[in-house]
Structure formats: structure tokens, C-alpha cells
Scaffold this active site. Structure first.
Site, PDB file in Angstrom:
ATOM      1  CD  GLU A   1      68.858 100.940 -31.669  1.00 36.22           C
ATOM      2  OE1 GLU A   1      69.995 101.207 -32.103  1.00 36.22           O
ATOM      3  OE2 GLU A   1      68.450 101.339 -30.559  1.00 36.22           O
TER       4      GLU A   1
ATOM      5  CE1 TYR B   1      75.385  97.887 -29.608  1.00 33.23           C
ATOM      6  CE2 TYR B   1      75.125  95.636 -28.829  1.00 33.23           C
ATOM      7  CZ  TYR B   1      75.074  97.005 -28.604  1.00 33.23           C
ATOM      8  OH  TYR B   1      74.718  97.473 -27.366  1.00 33.23           O
TER       9      TYR B   1
ATOM     10  CG  ASN C   1      78.505 100.986 -21.975  1.00 34.48           C
ATOM     11  OD1 ASN C   1      77.731 100.061 -22.223  1.00 34.48           O
ATOM     12  ND2 ASN C   1      78.889 101.853 -22.890  1.00 34.48           N
TER      13      ASN C   1
HETATM   14  P1  GDP Z   1      76.846 104.151 -27.213  1.00 36.89           P
HETATM   15  O1  GDP Z   1      75.916 104.696 -28.255  1.00 36.89           O
HETATM   16  O2  GDP Z   1      77.221 105.171 -26.157  1.00 36.89           O
HETATM   17  O3  GDP Z   1      76.366 102.862 -26.587  1.00 36.89           O
HETATM   18  O4  GDP Z   1      78.248 103.832 -27.938  1.00 36.89           O
HETATM   19  P2  GDP Z   1      78.611 103.205 -29.371  1.00 36.89           P
HETATM   20  O5  GDP Z   1      77.412 103.092 -30.254  1.00 36.89           O
HETATM   21  O6  GDP Z   1      79.799 103.961 -29.891  1.00 36.89           O
HETATM   22  O7  GDP Z   1      79.147 101.731 -28.999  1.00 36.89           O
HETATM   23  C1  GDP Z   1      78.242 100.696 -28.752  1.00 36.89           C
HETATM   24  C2  GDP Z   1      78.731  99.904 -27.554  1.00 36.89           C
HETATM   25  O8  GDP Z   1      79.982  99.289 -27.879  1.00 36.89           O
HETATM   26  C3  GDP Z   1      79.044 100.725 -26.299  1.00 36.89           C
HETATM   27  O9  GDP Z   1      77.915 101.024 -25.513  1.00 36.89           O
HETATM   28  C4  GDP Z   1      80.010  99.815 -25.575  1.00 36.89           C
HETATM   29  O10 GDP Z   1      79.322  98.754 -24.898  1.00 36.89           O
HETATM   30  C5  GDP Z   1      80.811  99.214 -26.721  1.00 36.89           C
HETATM   31  N1  GDP Z   1      82.043  99.978 -26.992  1.00 36.89           N
HETATM   32  C6  GDP Z   1      82.150 101.235 -27.529  1.00 36.89           C
HETATM   33  N2  GDP Z   1      83.425 101.607 -27.640  1.00 36.89           N
HETATM   34  C7  GDP Z   1      84.169 100.557 -27.181  1.00 36.89           C
HETATM   35  C8  GDP Z   1      85.562 100.320 -27.046  1.00 36.89           C
HETATM   36  O11 GDP Z   1      86.417 101.169 -27.394  1.00 36.89           O
HETATM   37  N3  GDP Z   1      85.944  99.108 -26.528  1.00 36.89           N
HETATM   38  C9  GDP Z   1      85.032  98.158 -26.158  1.00 36.89           C
HETATM   39  N4  GDP Z   1      85.476  96.995 -25.645  1.00 36.89           N
HETATM   40  N5  GDP Z   1      83.712  98.345 -26.267  1.00 36.89           N
HETATM   41  C10 GDP Z   1      83.276  99.524 -26.760  1.00 36.89           C
END
Ligand code: GDP
Length: 142
Positions: free
Chosen positions: A130, A53, A116
């Protein structure tokens, strides 16, 4: 790529393995037309989670995200289908389950915006990177 399509990297997150729902996710993936062409269960350690990440390192939720992803086993998978990246993003649903469409994995399974349930690559370029993070080519059998 083969005639069967393109690849994306999927992670079944710890909230799913903790509730023993891995098979339910896999059934959905197969019903949606994906072939699971590689799969393994492992526990991410902190350096692996931070590296995976890395793009989110400056985000406020980075520490919590890494803690969540190392809180239990994950199942990493390579999924194959036509337009695999986009099709998986569509059945995953929005990052925040409160905003996810009916019938998506996150709508039906996610516990929170953080826990999620699944990860899916967001571009073909990131999918290649990845997949290589977790798998060697001999582990991927299309
Ligand atoms: P994805 O591509 O839909 O998985 O979303 P992102 O790449 O933006 O974020 C990666 C992961 O970080 C997400 O799947 C969530 O597990 C976590 N995440 C994203 N936004 C938030 C947030 O606002 N708060 C927290 N606690 N976790 C988040």
C-alpha cells in the site's frame, strides 16, 4: 527499516477532510507516538480506488466504498513507530464505529461503517504494498 520502527499506510478519508478535521487526526497520531514520515493530499479517481480496494471487489459494499473514497480529497500518509501496523489498528478502532472502543479514532470521528474516517494497513506485507501504491522512496523521510 530504521531503528525507529516499522511503517504502515494511513488514509485520512473524505469524511474527515470534508469536516476540516485533518489536523485533529494528525495531532492524535503524533500524541500516540507515530511519526508522519510522508504525507500528501490527493483525490482518488475511480480506477485508483478500485485498484486500491481490489481485494474487496466481490463484496456487496464495493461500489459504495469506491464512491465514498472518491467523494472528496483524502490525505495519504506513511506512519512510523514500533509495531506500526498493529498499533495503528488499535487506535483506529473497529471498522463499524458502533463496535469501536472508547477513545479510538473511529469511535470519536466516524460517521458510519463506510465513512469511517481512516484506513490503516492490516499486515506488514500489505503495508509495503500500500505504501508503494502511493509513494516513492524519495517521498518518505524518516
Ligand atoms: P478496515 O480494515 O477496518 O478498514 O475494514 P475492511 O478492510 O473490512 O473494509 C474496508 C472498508 O470498506 C472499511 O474501512 C469501510 O470503509 C468499508 N466497509 C467495510 N464494511 C462495510 C459494509 O458492510 N458496508 C459499507 N458500506 N462499507 C463497508
Amino acid at each position: 527499516m530504521t531503528m525507529a520502527g516499522t511503517r504502515t499506510l494511513s488514509i485520512i478519508k473524505p469524511d474527515i477532510t470534508r469536516r476540516n478535521l485533518t489536523g485533529e487526526i494528525n495531532a492524535r497520531l503524533e500524541k500516540a507516538g507515530f511519526r508522519i514520515i510522508a504525507q500528501k493530499r490527493l483525490r482518488l479517481d475511480r480506477p485508483m480506488a478500485e485498484s486500491f480496494y481490489n481485494v474487496h471487489r466481490e463484496r456487496a459494499f464495493f461500489n459504495d466504498l469506491c464512491a465514498s473514497m472518491t467523494s472528496g480529497p483524502v490525505v495519504v500518509q506513511v506512519l512510523e513507530s514500533p509495531d506500526a501496523v498493529l498499533r495503528y489498528r488499535n487506535i483506529m478502532g473497529a471498522t463499524n464505529p458502533a463496535n469501536a472502543d472508547e477513545g479510538t479514532i473511529r469511535k470519536d470521528f466516524a460517521e458510519s461503517i463506510e465513512a469511517n474516517s481512516v484506513h490503516g494497513s492490516d499486515s506488514d506485507e500489505n503495508a509495503v504494498r500500500e505504501i508503494a501504491f502511493f509513494f516513492s522512496e524519495i517521498e518518505i523521510v524518516g
